[in-house]
Design a protein around this motif. Structure first.
Motif, mmCIF file in Angstrom:
data_model
loop_
_atom_site.group_PDB
_atom_site.id
_atom_site.type_symbol
_atom_site.label_atom_id
_atom_site.label_comp_id
_atom_site.label_asym_id
_atom_site.label_seq_id
_atom_site.Cartn_x
_atom_site.Cartn_y
_atom_site.Cartn_z
ATOM 1 N N ALA A 198 0.806 -1.223 0.000
ATOM 2 C CA ALA A 198 0.000 0.000 0.000
ATOM 3 C C ALA A 198 0.843 1.279 0.000
ATOM 4 O O ALA A 198 0.509 2.251 -0.680
ATOM 5 C CB ALA A 198 -0.936 -0.003 1.214
ATOM 6 N N LEU A 199 1.947 1.273 0.767
ATOM 7 C CA LEU A 199 2.687 2.516 0.987
ATOM 8 C C LEU A 199 4.159 2.446 0.593
ATOM 9 O O LEU A 199 4.852 3.453 0.668
ATOM 10 C CB LEU A 199 2.580 2.931 2.460
ATOM 11 N N GLY A 200 4.649 1.266 0.216
ATOM 12 C CA GLY A 200 6.025 1.163 -0.227
ATOM 13 C C GLY A 200 6.961 0.554 0.801
ATOM 14 O O GLY A 200 6.611 0.352 1.974
ATOM 15 N N ASP A 201 8.203 0.287 0.349
ATOM 16 C CA ASP A 201 9.201 -0.380 1.190
ATOM 17 C C ASP A 201 9.553 0.421 2.430
ATOM 18 O O ASP A 201 9.776 -0.141 3.508
ATOM 19 C CB ASP A 201 10.477 -0.642 0.392
ATOM 20 N N SER A 202 9.644 1.742 2.306
ATOM 21 C CA SER A 202 10.100 2.555 3.434
ATOM 22 C C SER A 202 9.153 2.440 4.628
ATOM 23 O O SER A 202 9.596 2.339 5.780
ATOM 24 C CB SER A 202 10.251 4.016 3.018
ATOM 25 N N ALA A 203 7.852 2.430 4.371
ATOM 26 C CA ALA A 203 6.882 2.287 5.460
ATOM 27 C C ALA A 203 6.998 0.915 6.111
ATOM 28 O O ALA A 203 6.909 0.777 7.332
ATOM 29 C CB ALA A 203 5.468 2.497 4.932
ATOM 30 N N ALA A 204 7.217 -0.119 5.276
ATOM 31 C CA ALA A 204 7.373 -1.476 5.810
ATOM 32 C C ALA A 204 8.600 -1.563 6.707
ATOM 33 O O ALA A 204 8.556 -2.148 7.801
ATOM 34 C CB ALA A 204 7.465 -2.478 4.660
ATOM 35 N N TYR A 205 9.705 -0.968 6.271
ATOM 36 C CA TYR A 205 10.932 -1.040 7.062
ATOM 37 C C TYR A 205 10.834 -0.208 8.343
ATOM 38 O O TYR A 205 11.442 -0.551 9.368
ATOM 39 C CB TYR A 205 12.128 -0.594 6.233
ATOM 40 N N GLU A 206 10.084 0.882 8.316
ATOM 41 C CA GLU A 206 9.910 1.652 9.549
ATOM 42 C C GLU A 206 9.190 0.823 10.605
ATOM 43 O O GLU A 206 9.525 0.876 11.791
ATOM 44 C CB GLU A 206 9.151 2.938 9.259
ATOM 45 N N LEU A 207 8.194 0.057 10.166
ATOM 46 C CA LEU A 207 7.504 -0.823 11.103
ATOM 47 C C LEU A 207 8.459 -1.883 11.645
ATOM 48 O O LEU A 207 8.511 -2.145 12.853
ATOM 49 C CB LEU A 207 6.306 -1.482 10.414
ATOM 50 N N LEU A 208 9.224 -2.498 10.749
ATOM 51 C CA LEU A 208 10.155 -3.544 11.187
ATOM 52 C C LEU A 208 11.238 -2.992 12.098
ATOM 53 O O LEU A 208 11.698 -3.690 13.017
ATOM 54 C CB LEU A 208 10.776 -4.231 9.970
ATOM 55 N N ASP A 209 11.666 -1.758 11.860
ATOM 56 C CA ASP A 209 12.671 -1.148 12.730
ATOM 57 C C ASP A 209 12.152 -1.041 14.162
ATOM 58 O O ASP A 209 12.886 -1.287 15.131
ATOM 59 C CB ASP A 209 13.062 0.241 12.214
ATOM 60 N N LYS A 210 10.888 -0.657 14.305
ATOM 61 C CA LYS A 210 10.300 -0.542 15.639
ATOM 62 C C LYS A 210 10.198 -1.909 16.305
ATOM 63 O O LYS A 210 10.468 -2.052 17.502
ATOM 64 C CB LYS A 210 8.930 0.121 15.551
ATOM 65 N N LEU A 211 9.808 -2.914 15.533
ATOM 66 C CA LEU A 211 9.712 -4.266 16.087
ATOM 67 C C LEU A 211 11.093 -4.833 16.418
ATOM 68 O O LEU A 211 11.252 -5.561 17.402
ATOM 69 C CB LEU A 211 8.988 -5.175 15.099
ATOM 70 N N ARG A 212 12.078 -4.477 15.611
ATOM 71 C CA ARG A 212 13.437 -4.944 15.891
ATOM 72 C C ARG A 212 13.907 -4.436 17.249
ATOM 73 O O ARG A 212 14.547 -5.161 18.030
ATOM 74 C CB ARG A 212 14.389 -4.475 14.796
ATOM 75 N N GLU A 213 13.604 -3.191 17.552
ATOM 76 C CA GLU A 213 13.972 -2.636 18.859
ATOM 77 C C GLU A 213 13.278 -3.396 19.983
ATOM 78 O O GLU A 213 13.871 -3.642 21.043
ATOM 79 C CB GLU A 213 13.617 -1.152 18.906
ATOM 80 N N LEU A 214 12.031 -3.782 19.755
ATOM 81 C CA LEU A 214 11.296 -4.536 20.766
ATOM 82 C C LEU A 214 11.899 -5.916 20.955
ATOM 83 O O LEU A 214 12.077 -6.393 22.080
ATOM 84 C CB LEU A 214 9.826 -4.645 20.348
ATOM 85 N N TRP A 215 12.248 -6.593 19.845
ATOM 86 C CA TRP A 215 12.897 -7.908 19.942
ATOM 87 C C TRP A 215 14.232 -7.801 20.665
ATOM 88 O O TRP A 215 14.571 -8.648 21.499
ATOM 89 C CB TRP A 215 13.114 -8.494 18.546
ATOM 90 N N GLU A 216 14.976 -6.748 20.332
ATOM 91 C CA GLU A 216 16.295 -6.573 20.938
ATOM 92 C C GLU A 216 16.174 -6.362 22.440
ATOM 93 O O GLU A 216 16.906 -6.964 23.229
ATOM 94 C CB GLU A 216 17.001 -5.378 20.296
ATOM 95 N N ASP A 217 15.223 -5.537 22.849
ATOM 96 C CA ASP A 217 15.064 -5.285 24.273
ATOM 97 C C ASP A 217 14.591 -6.537 25.000
ATOM 98 O O ASP A 217 15.049 -6.834 26.103
ATOM 99 C CB ASP A 217 14.073 -4.146 24.504
ATOM 100 N N ASN A 218 13.672 -7.275 24.366
ATOM 101 C CA ASN A 218 13.190 -8.501 24.995
ATOM 102 C C ASN A 218 14.323 -9.504 25.153
ATOM 103 O O ASN A 218 14.430 -10.209 26.157
ATOM 104 C CB ASN A 218 12.078 -9.113 24.140
ATOM 105 N N SER A 219 15.200 -9.565 24.150
ATOM 106 C CA SER A 219 16.337 -10.482 24.216
ATOM 107 C C SER A 219 17.290 -10.090 25.333
ATOM 108 O O SER A 219 17.848 -10.941 26.020
ATOM 109 C CB SER A 219 17.073 -10.484 22.877
ATOM 110 N N ASN A 220 17.472 -8.790 25.533
ATOM 111 C CA ASN A 220 18.416 -8.312 26.543
ATOM 112 C C ASN A 220 17.870 -8.429 27.953
ATOM 113 O O ASN A 220 18.608 -8.705 28.896
ATOM 114 C CB ASN A 220 18.796 -6.858 26.263
#
Length: 543
Positions: A198-220
Motif C-alpha cells: 500500500a505505501l512502499g518499502d520505506s513504510a514497511a521497514y519503519e515498522l520492522l525497525d520498531k519491532l526490531r527494537e522490541l525484539w532486541e530489548d526482549n532479548s536483553n
C-alpha cells in the motif's frame, strides 16, 4: 498381535490408525477403521478422530467429511477434536465455506469450540481470500473467552496481507502486544507486506525497525514487563503509516521504543569458515555462504554450525537459523541468521522474507519454445500447492487453484540452439492462465535452450521449477518436474538452477548484498552450446 496370543481391541486399533495419521498413510488408516467391525471391534471416537486427521493430512477433505457423517449412524458422538480435524481438512482442501459452516454448527451440536477449531476456520478464510470473515471469526473467538495466540494472529495477519489491508494488520499487532504476545518474524512480515503493497518499502521497514527494537530489548532483558511499555509520543512523532499531512485515522501500532543498540557481536570472521564453506558475506546478524549442488540446506547449516564451534573452541554448535532454503540440487547464495529461533537476528530476517522485502535473483537454463529475444521479460503468477509425500519426508508442488499466491518474474539473458541430437519439438504452453510474456516472432522455430534471470517475489517450495514447467519451459536437469529422457540436453550433469544474488538489510539496518558466480560445471554446459543469432525487428540485422 494374534501370533503372540494378544487380542487386538479398540485401543490398539486406534493407536495404529493414529500412527498411520502421523506418517501420512491415510489409505491404511481407513483400511484399519473398516476392518474393526469385521473382527467385532467397535470403533470409538478416538478411532474416527485419528482417521479424520489422517485424511486431513492427506488432503482428503471429502473423505474426512464422509467419516464425520458416518459417526452418528454408528452411534458415536463427534466431539471438539472431531470437528476441529474436519475443519482443518476443509482448510487444506480450500473449502472455506464448509470450514465456516462446520464451525458454526458446533454450538448447535452442543460441541465446544476451541482455539484449534477457530484457527483452522480463520486459516481457511485466509486461503479463500475472505479477510473480513477471518477478522470476524477472530472477534467472535475473543468474544467467547478464548485467548489470542500466535497461530490465530498469524492466520488473521495473512488474511489481511492478501488484500493489503494494512490498517487492520497494524491493529492486530497492537492486540497481540495488549495480550502479552510478542510478534515474531512471520507476524511482522505479514503486516510489513501489507504496508509495502500500500505505501512502499520505506513504510514497511519503519515498522520492522520498531519491532526490531522490541525484539532486541526482549532479548536483553527477558522481562515480560516490556510488552506493556508502548510508545505514547505526541502526535508530532509521525508513524510510518501516516501520510504527509499527518492524517492518521486508523489504529497505530504502539510499539515501545526500546532505544537499545543493535548487537554488534554477531558477526563471524569469514576466515574461520573458509576451510569448509565459501563465506560470501558476514555482517551483524547475517551470514551468507555458497551452497553447492548435491547438499541439502540442513546439511550445509549443520556443518557450518559445527565448524564455527570448533573455531570458537566451544563444545556446543553455534546457533544458526534457516530463513530460506535452497533445493538439494540448487547451488548459490544461502543467507542465514546468526542466532537461534526467536532471536532478534532470526526474527529480523524472517520478517524481511515474509514481508517480500528481500530481492532474490536466480539464473536458470530452461528448454522449450522460445520466450523471445534477449531482454524479453515475462512472469508466471499461478497459485502453487505443495503436497507432502512419504509421511512428510518429501514433497511435490503443483499448480492448483487451492494453492498459495506465487509470483515469478523472468528475463531472457540468452538463447541457445539444442545439440544436434535434440529430441522433437516440445509442446508450447503459450497462453496458459497465469503466464504473461513477450515471445518474439523473429526467433527460429523449434525447441530452444533459454538462459533466464529469474526473480521470485514469493518463496514457495520448488517455485521456479514448477512455474516454468507449467508454461512448457522446464528447467534443464530437473529430474522431478523436467523433461527427463525427452530433454534436449540430457547430458547436463545437474539441475541448472543457481541462486546468484540476494539483497536485504542486516541487523544494523544497512543494505546487505551477497553474490555467487555461476559454478564451473554450469559454465561448462553453456560453453558447449551455440548461441542463437538474433534478428532485431527494427533493422532486420543479426546481432
Amino acid at each position: 498381535m494374534p501370533e503372540r496370543k494378544l487380542t487386538p481391541n479398540e485401543v490398539s486399533y486406534s493407536a495404529a490408525i493414529s500412527a498411520c495419521e502421523k506418517v501420512g498413510r491415510w489409505q491404511l488408516a481407513l483400511k484399519l477403521l473398516d476392518t474393526m467391525p469385521q473382527i467385532s471391534i467397535v470403533p470409538n471416537a478416538v478411532s474416527f478422530n485419528a482417521a479424520i486427521s489422517a485424511c486431513e493430512k492427506g488432503g482428503q477433505w471429502e473423505m474426512a467429511l464422509s467419516l464425520l457423517r458416518q459417526m452418528p449412524h454408528v452411534k458415536i458422538s463427534p466431539n471438539t477434536i472431531t470437528y476441529s480435524a474436519a475443519i482443518s481438512a476443509c482448510e487444506k482442501g480450500g473449502q472455506w465455506q464448509l470450514a465456516f459452516s462446520l464451525l458454526n454448527l458446533m454450538p448447535e451440536m452442543t460441541i465446544s469450540q476451541n482455539a484449534v477449531s477457530y484457527n483452522a476456520a480463520i486459516s481457511a478464510c485466509e486461503k479463500g481470500g475472505q479477510w473480513q470473515l477471518a477478522l470476524s471469526l477472530l472477534s467472535n473467538m475473543l468474544g467467547i473467552g478464548l485467548s489470542l495466540d500466535g497461530t490465530t494472529s498469524g492466520a488473521a495477519l495473512s488474511a489481511c496481507e492478501q488484500v493489503s489491508a494494512w490498517q487492520p494488520a497494524l491493529a492486530l499487532l497492537d492486540n497481540m502486544l495488549s495480550s502479552q504476545l510478542l510478534p515474531n518474524g512471520l507476524h511482522a512480515g505479514s503486516a510489513a507486506s501489507s504496508l509495502r503493497k500500500a505505501l512502499g518499502d520505506s513504510a514497511a521497514y519503519e515498522l520492522l525497525d520498531k519491532l526490531r527494537e522490541l525484539w532486541e530489548d526482549n532479548s536483553n532483558s527477558n522481562s515480560n514487563n516490556n510488552y506493556n511499555n508502548y510508545n505514547n509520543n505526541s502526535n508530532n512523532n509521525k508513524q510510518p503509516w501516516e501520510d504527509s499531512n499527518n492524517n492518521n485515522k486508523q489504529p497505530e501500532v504502539r510499539l515501545w521504543e526500546a532505544g537499545q543498540p543493535v548487537d554488534q557481536q554477531l558477526a563471524v570472521p569469514p576466515e574461520a569458515l573458509a576451510a569448509v564453506f565459501d563465506v560470501l558475506s558476514d555482517v551483524p546478524g547475517v551470514i551468507a555462504i555458497f551452497k553447492p549442488s548435491g547438499v541439502t540446506t540442513e546439511e550445509a547449516v549443520n556443518e557450518l554450525s559445527q565448524q564455527l564451534a570448533r573455531q570458537r573452541h566451544v563444545s556446543e554448535s553455534v546457533d544458526l537459523h534457516i530463513v530460506s532454503r535452497l533445493d538439494h540440487p540448487t547451488s548459490g547464495v544461502l543467507p542465514l541468521a546468526l542466532g537461534a529461533v526467536g532471536s532478534t537476528a532470526a526474527n529480523w530476517l524472517e520478517a524481511q522474507f515474509a514481508g517480500r522485502l528481500v530481492r532474490k535473483e536466480y539464473v536458470c537454463l530452461c528448454e522449450g519454445p522460445s520466450l523471445g529475444l534477449t531482454g524479453c521479460q515475462g512472469n508466471v503468477s499461478t497459485p502453487l500447492h505443495t503436497v507432502e509425500l512419504d509421511g512428510g519426508r518429501a514433497s511435490r508442488t503443483e499448480v492448483s487453484p487451492i494453492g498459495r499466491q506465487a509470483f515469478t518474474g523472468y528475463e531472457v539473458l540468452a538463447g541457445y540452439m539444442p545439440p544436434l541430437s535434440s529430441e522433437p519439438l516440445l509442446p508450447s504452453h503459450d497462453g496458459e492462465p497465469g503466464a504473461t510474456g513477450h515471445a518474439d516472432e523473429q526467433r527460429p522455430e523449434g525447441p530452444e535452450l533459454m538462459l533466464l534471470r529469474v526473480r521470485p517475489l514469493t518463496g514457495r517450495t520448488h517455485q521456479i521449477r514448477v512455474h516454468l514447467a507449467s508454461i512448457g519451459r522446464p528447467l534443464v536437469g530437473d529430474l522431478t518436474y523436467g523433461a527427463k529422457e525427452a530433454s534436449v540436453l540430457s547430458s547436463c550433469p545437474r539441475l541448472f538452477l543457481h541462486a546468484r544474488r540476494i539483497e536485504l538489510r542486516d541487523l544494523a539496518g544497512k543494505p546487505f548484498v551477497a553474490e555467487a558466480e555461476l559454478p564451473h560445471e554450469l559454465e561448462e554446459v553453456l560453453a558447449q552450446l551455440q548461441q542463437v543469432a538474433e534478428t532485431s525487428p527494427e533493422d532486420g540485422h543479426q546481432s
